[in-house]
Design a protein around this motif. Structure first.
Motif, PDB file in Angstrom:
ATOM      1  N   UNK A 156       1.770   3.270  -7.363  1.00 15.08           N
ATOM      2  CA  UNK A 156       2.910   2.385  -7.168  1.00 15.08           C
ATOM      3  C   UNK A 156       2.411   1.017  -6.720  1.00 15.08           C
ATOM      4  N   UNK A 157       2.774  -0.012  -7.472  1.00 15.42           N
ATOM      5  CA  UNK A 157       2.462  -1.387  -7.118  1.00 15.42           C
ATOM      6  C   UNK A 157       3.772  -2.161  -7.051  1.00 15.42           C
ATOM      7  N   UNK A 158       3.998  -2.900  -5.956  1.00 10.12           N
ATOM      8  CA  UNK A 158       5.249  -3.642  -5.816  1.00 10.12           C
ATOM      9  C   UNK A 158       5.034  -4.845  -4.915  1.00 10.12           C
ATOM     10  N   UNK A 159       5.952  -5.818  -5.045  1.00 13.10           N
ATOM     11  CA  UNK A 159       5.907  -6.935  -4.118  1.00 13.10           C
ATOM     12  C   UNK A 159       6.064  -6.454  -2.696  1.00 13.10           C
TER      13      UNK A 159
ATOM     14  N   UNK B 146      -0.265   8.901  -6.177  1.00 15.28           N
ATOM     15  CA  UNK B 146      -1.470   8.080  -6.090  1.00 15.28           C
ATOM     16  C   UNK B 146      -1.420   7.080  -4.956  1.00 15.28           C
ATOM     17  N   UNK B 147      -1.900   5.873  -5.234  1.00 10.67           N
ATOM     18  CA  UNK B 147      -2.028   4.819  -4.227  1.00 10.67           C
ATOM     19  C   UNK B 147      -0.843   3.864  -4.286  1.00 10.67           C
ATOM     20  N   UNK B 148      -0.458   3.353  -3.131  1.00 11.89           N
ATOM     21  CA  UNK B 148       0.603   2.349  -3.016  1.00 11.89           C
ATOM     22  C   UNK B 148      -0.047   1.016  -2.669  1.00 11.89           C
ATOM     23  N   UNK B 149       0.252  -0.013  -3.477  1.00 15.78           N
ATOM     24  CA  UNK B 149      -0.263  -1.371  -3.244  1.00 15.78           C
ATOM     25  C   UNK B 149       0.936  -2.318  -3.160  1.00 15.78           C
ATOM     26  N   UNK B 150       1.167  -2.892  -1.981  1.00 14.02           N
ATOM     27  CA  UNK B 150       2.342  -3.731  -1.769  1.00 14.02           C
ATOM     28  C   UNK B 150       1.992  -4.902  -0.861  1.00 14.02           C
ATOM     29  N   UNK B 151       2.782  -5.967  -0.977  1.00 17.31           N
ATOM     30  CA  UNK B 151       2.614  -7.064  -0.052  1.00 17.31           C
ATOM     31  C   UNK B 151       3.092  -6.715   1.334  1.00 17.31           C
ATOM     32  N   UNK B 152       4.177  -5.917   1.416  1.00 18.67           N
ATOM     33  CA  UNK B 152       4.710  -5.476   2.699  1.00 18.67           C
ATOM     34  C   UNK B 152       5.338  -4.102   2.516  1.00 18.67           C
ATOM     35  N   UNK B 153       5.125  -3.237   3.500  1.00 20.82           N
ATOM     36  CA  UNK B 153       5.732  -1.904   3.507  1.00 20.82           C
ATOM     37  C   UNK B 153       6.531  -1.806   4.805  1.00 20.82           C
ATOM     38  N   UNK B 154       7.865  -1.731   4.684  1.00 23.68           N
ATOM     39  CA  UNK B 154       8.742  -1.831   5.851  1.00 23.68           C
ATOM     40  C   UNK B 154       9.690  -0.642   5.886  1.00 23.68           C
ATOM     41  N   UNK B 155       9.790   0.010   7.040  1.00 23.55           N
ATOM     42  CA  UNK B 155      10.744   1.084   7.230  1.00 23.55           C
ATOM     43  C   UNK B 155      11.460   0.922   8.552  1.00 23.55           C
ATOM     44  N   UNK B 156      12.774   1.224   8.554  1.00 20.36           N
ATOM     45  CA  UNK B 156      13.572   1.039   9.759  1.00 20.36           C
ATOM     46  C   UNK B 156      14.655   2.105   9.865  1.00 20.36           C
TER      47      UNK B 156
ATOM     48  N   UNK C  11      -4.010   5.992  -1.078  1.00 21.87           N
ATOM     49  CA  UNK C  11      -4.080   4.966  -0.041  1.00 21.87           C
ATOM     50  C   UNK C  11      -2.753   4.221   0.078  1.00 21.87           C
ATOM     51  N   UNK C  12      -2.529   3.636   1.241  1.00 20.84           N
ATOM     52  CA  UNK C  12      -1.476   2.648   1.439  1.00 20.84           C
ATOM     53  C   UNK C  12      -2.169   1.322   1.713  1.00 20.84           C
ATOM     54  N   UNK C  13      -2.118   0.430   0.723  1.00 21.49           N
ATOM     55  CA  UNK C  13      -2.752  -0.883   0.826  1.00 21.49           C
ATOM     56  C   UNK C  13      -1.642  -1.922   0.917  1.00 21.49           C
ATOM     57  N   UNK C  14      -1.431  -2.468   2.114  1.00 20.79           N
ATOM     58  CA  UNK C  14      -0.310  -3.373   2.346  1.00 20.79           C
ATOM     59  C   UNK C  14      -0.776  -4.629   3.053  1.00 20.79           C
TER      60      UNK C  14
END
Length: 212
Positions: free
Chosen positions: A88-91, A105-115, A126-129
Motif C-alpha cells: 500500500x502506497x498513499x499520500x 505487504x509494506x505500507x509507504x505513506x507521508x503520514x499515518x494517523x489514527x484517532x 514495514x510501516x514507512x511513514x
C-alpha cells in the motif's frame, strides 16, 4: 470514487487470502461476509474516502498493490474494510471510524494517523511513514516489519507498538500551523502533545503537506 470489483463469498475470499499468503490471524478477525474484490493493481488519483466509496458493502479486497496519490480516509463507523494483498502506497492514511485495514505487504505513506477508533489495523510488512500520529488509544494491532519515521503519541501508545522508534516533539516534525497552543480547542480531540487534530485532518483531507 468507484472501485471496479466483483463480489466474492466469504468462502471464496478465504481461498484467495490463503493463496496470497495472508495470515489467518489477520483475516479471522474480519466479518465473515462477502467482499468486493478488485483483481490486480489499483491506482487511485486523489483521495480514497472509504466512507463514500461505491460499491458500499462489507469491504474491499485489492488483489495486488494499491497506490493512492491522496489520503485514505475513514471517519464514520461501519465503513467498508480495506484488505490489500500487496503493498500500500498513499499520500497519507487517516483513520477515525470503525476502521478495518489489513495489508499483506509494506505500507509507504507521508503520514499515518489514527484517532479514537475501535479498529483492526494489521500490517504484514514495514510501516514507512514521514510521521505516525497515534491519538485517543489508537495503535496498529500489528506491524510485522520495521516501523520507520518519527512517532507522535502518548507513551502508552508508543509502548504498544513494540518497536524502537523516534519520538521527537511535534514542533520538530509538523508544520507550525498544525501545532496546538496550550488550552486551544481541538474538534478532533487529539491527546498527542502539541498536535491540533482538526487542522492536521484538514491538511490531509485536502492533500496539503504536513511535514516541516
Amino acid at each position: 470514487m468507484n472501485i471496479t470489483a466483483v463480489h466474492h463469498s466469504w468462502h471464496d475470499c478465504v481461498a484467495l487470502f490463503e493463496s496470497r499468503g495472508l495470515p489467518s490471524s489477520s483475516y479471522q478477525n474480519l466479518y465473515e461476509e462477502g467482499y468486493d474484490v478488485h483483481a490486480g493493481r489499483l491506482a487511485v488519483s486523489g483521495p480514497l474516502d472509504l466512507d463514500a466509496t461505491e460499491p458500499y458493502g462489507t469491504g474491499f479486497v485489492i488483489d495486488g498493490d494499491l497506490e493512492v496519490t491522496g489520503t485514505i480516509l475513514n471517519l464514520d463507523d461501519g465503513c467498508p474494510a480495506l484488505i490489500v494483498l500487496g503493498d500500500l502506497t498513499a499520500g497519507a492514511v487517516y483513520l477515525e471510524g470503525d476502521a478495518k485495514l489489513l495489508v499483506r505487504g509494506t505500507v509507504r505513506v507521508g503520514a499515518f494517523v489514527g484517532n479514537m477508533t475501535d479498529k483492526l489495523v494489521m500490517i504484514g510488512g514495514d510501516l514507512q511513514a514521514g510521521v505516525t500520529v497515534l491519538s485517543g488509544g489508537f495503535f496498529p494491532d500489528l506491524v510485522a516489519g520495521a516501523l520507520t519515521g518519527p512517532v507522535l503519541a502518548q507513551p502508552y501508545a508508543v509502548a504498544e507498538l513494540g518497536h524502537d522508534v523516534a519520538t521527537p516533539p511535534a514542533a520538530e516534525v509538523l508544520l507550525p500551523e498544525l501545532l496546538r497552543a496550550d488550552g486551544e480547542e481541538d474538534g478532533h480531540y487529539f491527546d498527542v502533545p502539541g498536535v491540533h487534530g482538526s487542522r492536521l485532518f484538514a491538511h490531509l483531507e485536502a492533500g496539503r503537506p504536513v511535514l516541516r
